[in-house]
Design an enzyme around this catalytic site. Structure first.
Site, mmCIF file in Angstrom:
data_model
loop_
_atom_site.group_PDB
_atom_site.id
_atom_site.type_symbol
_atom_site.label_atom_id
_atom_site.label_comp_id
_atom_site.label_asym_id
_atom_site.label_seq_id
_atom_site.Cartn_x
_atom_site.Cartn_y
_atom_site.Cartn_z
ATOM 1 N N ASP A 155 36.378 32.297 51.981
ATOM 2 C CA ASP A 155 36.295 32.377 50.522
ATOM 3 C C ASP A 155 37.065 31.214 49.916
ATOM 4 O OD1 ASP A 155 34.979 34.687 51.055
ATOM 5 O OD2 ASP A 155 36.438 36.031 50.126
ATOM 6 N N ASP A 158 26.880 44.352 46.630
ATOM 7 C CA ASP A 158 28.326 44.547 46.540
ATOM 8 C C ASP A 158 28.572 45.864 45.823
ATOM 9 O OD1 ASP A 158 28.717 42.009 47.682
ATOM 10 O OD2 ASP A 158 28.556 41.044 45.722
#
Length: 235
Positions: free
Chosen positions: A8, A128
């Site tokens: 990330d 998500d």
């Protein structure tokens, strides 16, 4: 089952967020170093996320370019890809596949155009959710859509790869929610990649037992809870 390290990106650095909260980040330094380490340990695909773009606080284009230039394995790119132009840019940066989330939930018409433009092999969809409660916009906004209804619709549209992340567990090392993963697996007929909370080799064994095709692993690799070289060999 494919093991996919996640890197990330935030302000050009590799980080992990706790439960997707931008205020609770753990820094892990140079993303190129992380990417190369994962490649050397046997990864065959890398998952890159531009957190700044997902959150609308900037972008990490240069960091993505640096990672792309350093790798000999493919990578997929996620984070803030919410237009055809952004999709084409992600692929032009070297990504073998782009991953969209918010667009897939909020704008099925645009998702259909994206699939038509690049095909299902170069576009994956991210679900998500907090369990099965869908979230969008960098995990900051709850969506009213039903997770299982979305899965049915996406399959009918021609989506062939799904990334499911349990936001409640992402970056926590708390392990998987077996029941939720099993429900997603039962509802999704194509390639399924699961992330969020993977903390040990036992979690990987559970995913294999449930018939999951890929595991997204982040913090457990950085913290040494899972040794990628050994896990790749065992998988």
């Amino acid at each position: 089952m494919r093991l996919i390290p996640a890197v990330d990106l935030k302000s050009g650095k590799a980080v992990r967020l706790y439960e997707g909260d931008p205020a609770r980040e753990t820094p892990y330094g140079d993303p190129v170093e992380a990417a190369l380490r994962f490649q050397e340990e046997g990864a065959t695909l890398l998952h890159l996320v531009d957190l700044d773009r997902a959150l609308g606080t900037g972008e990490n284009r240069e960091a993505v370019r640096r990672v792309a230039a350093s790798l000999s394995i493919p990578f997929q790119l996620a984070g803030g890809i919410r237009s055809l132009e952004a999709l084409q840019e992600a692929l032009s940066l070297g990504a073998s596949r782009a991953v969209v989330g918010t667009v897939a939930v909020k704008d099925p018409g645009l998702l259909a155009r994206m699939l038509e433009a690049v095909g299902p092999d170069r576009l994956a969809v991210a679900l998500d959710a907090r369990g099965l409660e869908v979230v969008v916009s960098g995990w900051q906004e709850a969506a009213s859509a039903s997770a299982l209804d979305l899965l049915r619709a996406w399959a009918e549209m021609g989506v062939r790869t799904l990334l499911y992340t349990d936001v409640r567990r992402d970056g926590t090392l708390l392990g998987l929610d077996r029941e939720v993963v099993a429900r997603v697996r039962a509802a999704w007929p194509h390639e399924l990649i699961v992330g969020g909370g993977i903390a040990s080799p036992e979690d990987l064994h559970l995913l294999q037992a449930l018939g999951v095709d890929g595991a997204l692993i982040g913090k457990a690799l950085y913290e040494g809870r899972i040794r990628l070289k050994e896990a790749v060999w065992r998988s």
